[in-house]
Design an enzyme around this catalytic site. Structure first.
Site, PDB file in Angstrom:
ATOM      1  N   PHE A 125      62.203  31.039  33.983  1.00 54.90           N
ATOM      2  CA  PHE A 125      63.228  30.947  34.726  1.00 54.90           C
ATOM      3  C   PHE A 125      62.389  30.635  36.270  1.00 54.90           C
ATOM      4  CE2 PHE A 125      66.079  32.829  38.087  1.00 54.90           C
ATOM      5  CZ  PHE A 125      67.266  32.747  37.554  1.00 54.90           C
ATOM      6  N   ASP A 195      58.221  39.767  32.263  1.00 57.04           N
ATOM      7  CA  ASP A 195      59.705  39.662  33.040  1.00 57.04           C
ATOM      8  C   ASP A 195      60.656  40.163  31.998  1.00 57.04           C
ATOM      9  OD1 ASP A 195      61.811  39.180  34.339  1.00 57.04           O
ATOM     10  OD2 ASP A 195      61.231  37.582  35.369  1.00 57.04           O
ATOM     11  N   TYR A 220      70.992  44.278  37.674  1.00 62.88           N
ATOM     12  CA  TYR A 220      72.368  43.788  37.601  1.00 62.88           C
ATOM     13  C   TYR A 220      72.976  42.977  36.483  1.00 62.88           C
ATOM     14  CZ  TYR A 220      69.963  39.580  39.410  1.00 62.88           C
ATOM     15  OH  TYR A 220      69.288  38.597  39.692  1.00 62.88           O
ATOM     16  N   LYS A 221      71.945  42.792  35.488  1.00 61.64           N
ATOM     17  CA  LYS A 221      72.386  42.198  34.126  1.00 61.64           C
ATOM     18  C   LYS A 221      72.763  42.998  33.178  1.00 61.64           C
ATOM     19  CE  LYS A 221      69.353  37.993  35.449  1.00 61.64           C
ATOM     20  NZ  LYS A 221      68.336  37.493  35.234  1.00 61.64           N
ATOM     21  N   ARG A 385      76.005  29.033  27.179  1.00 56.99           N
ATOM     22  CA  ARG A 385      75.407  30.455  27.095  1.00 56.99           C
ATOM     23  C   ARG A 385      76.399  31.840  26.905  1.00 56.99           C
ATOM     24  NH1 ARG A 385      71.093  32.827  31.326  1.00 56.99           N
ATOM     25  NH2 ARG A 385      72.997  33.043  32.348  1.00 56.99           N
TER      26      ARG A 385
END
Ligand SMILES: *Cc1c(COP(=O)(O)O)cnc(C)c1O
Length: 426
Positions: A125, A195, A220-221, A385
């Protein structure tokens, strides 16, 4: 598989009642919980209480009375079991990017300048790479990026300071073997940073069992903490007290309310706090974490993982059977995938990924699009995705999503002009 088969799987699903704890809009198939988790029904009331009672009425007393000041540690304790850590080891604070900055500095300083190479993946990322680049510059080190995980072992040598990886890849959903890579890194004298942005709440994680060194991740995921929810940071206890993070703010001080002009780091994970916590964001995230505690009685993370694999497997099998243009990039091997499925479209459709995702969203099937590398589209194609949060996604959602994709392609609905212009956030 028929739609009735999918409905039967839902009827037999012991985790099905968990969906009731989320406020999901009627008619929407939400497959983007890997980017922004859904809203727990308990959250609005809890946040309203935090605003009206704790803030509005009790005002500054709430730092003590409502425990605002302890929220980063309290939430860290509640999150710890989801990532294989113990209470007292996790802090909820800041963003993933900022926490990565802290732990990478800490890890490099533990190596005392003897080793200066940080190894990561070129396809990691981007924020992870941007932060690493900045920290490595400050330490006079070097960021070495691999194109394939197969190249990692050869780079774990006496110059390697840190192996910094995202456990579940944000584009492909491929999952690394944390224990194995950590062991290899340690054999070479390197430290590991994981991560967990796409892992926490999505797959079982065993930080202590893997003997990992540092970890960060998102609120928040899959943890359903709400937009911009605070992130988390974990440091293996063997490094606490020896490693220091550089954002030496007052709330990481041993005695913040002594207002001493000289910095003295707090013991333990508390040193990783910098400034004042985002109290309202913490209140929302606490509701997201509570759902996982409720899931404990239904089998916890192990049961959630089994359902997640069943969902991603169903989706991939239907895709393969019914969408010949789909090129799945997510590993079929269960041990090598997280909780999402990504694919590109072949041939004439290869450039249509964005428009197809938009057309699906137009029908209430919400996934997202991740742009490929225009210079290397063969190696890194545009992806569609889809995240499968096992807390609230049903088997029939996975089944229906493929049916909608079949329809969008057959009718060429994606060609409509409103699906062609890219939004700021994709
Ligand atoms: C989502 C994500 C982030 C987000 O970082 P923020 O600081 O919260 O914006 C970082 N790293 C990875 C791997 C991610 O998937």
């Amino acid at each position: 598989m028929t739609r009735d088969d999918a409905l039967r799987l839902d009827a037999q699903d012991p985790l099905a009642p968990l969906r009731e704890q989320f406020a999901l809009p009627e008619g929407k198939i939400y497959l983007d919980g890997n980017s922004l988790g859904a809203l727990p029904k308990a959250t609005p009331e809890r946040v309203r209480l935090a605003i009206e009672q704790e803030w509005g009425t009790d005002l500054i007393e709430s730092w003590n009375k409502a425990g605002w000041i302890d929220a980063p540690r309290r939430l860290g304790d509640r999150l710890a079991p989801l990532i294989g850590a113990r209470p007292g080891e996790v802090l909820v604070a800041d963003s993933t990017s900022i926490n990565l900055y802290k732990v990478l500095h800490a890890a490099l300083s533990l190596q005392q300048g003897q080793r200066k190479k940080v190894v990561s993946e070129r396809s990691n990322f981007p924020t992870d790479l941007y932060i690493a680049d900045s920290v490595v510059r400050a330490h006079g080190g070097e960021l070495v990026l691999v194109d394939s995980p197969d190249e990692i072992p050869a780079l774990l040598d006496e110059r390697c300071a840190v192996l910094m990886l995202t456990h579940v890849h944000y584009r492909t959903g491929r999952m690394h073997d944390m224990a194995l890579l950590t062991r290899w890194a340690h054999q070479a004298g390197a430290l590991t940073i994981w991560d967990l942005a796409h892992s926490a709440g999505a797959v079982p994680v065993d930080l202590l069992g893997s003997a990992a060194d540092f970890a960060v991740g998102c609120g928040y995921k899959y943890l359903n903490g709400g937009p911009g929810a605070p992130a988390f940071v974990w440091v293996h206890p063997r490094h606490l007290g020896l490693s220091y993070q550089p954002l030496s703010g007052w709330l990481g001080h041993a005695q913040p309310f002594a207002f001493n002009p000289f910095y003295q780091p707090a013991a333990g994970i508390q040193q990783y706090q910098c400034g004042t916590p985002v109290v309202l964001g913490m209140a929302a995230l606490e509701c997201g974490l509570a759902v996982f505690e409720g899931a404990q009685a239904l089998g916890g993370m192990a049961a959630l993982r089994a359902k997640s694999l069943a969902l991603t497997n169903l989706f991939m099998e239907e895709l393969e059977a019914r969408v010949p243009e789909a090129r799945i990039v997510t590993p079929r091997e269960a041990a090598q995938r997280g909780s999402q499925v990504s694919f590109s479209l072949s041939g004439e459709l290869s450039g249509a990924a964005y428009a197809v995702v938009q057309a699906l969203i137009g029908r209430g099937v919400v996934g997202d699009y991740r742009a490929g590398d225009p210079k290397r589209l063969d190696a890194e194609p545009h992806l569609l995705r889809f995240g499968f949060t096992p807390l609230y996604t049903r088997h029939v959602d996975a089944f229906d999503a493929v049916q909608h994709l079949v329809d969008v392609l057959a009718t060429q609905a994606w060609k409509a002009p409103q699906f062609q212009t890219q939004n700021k956030v994709t």
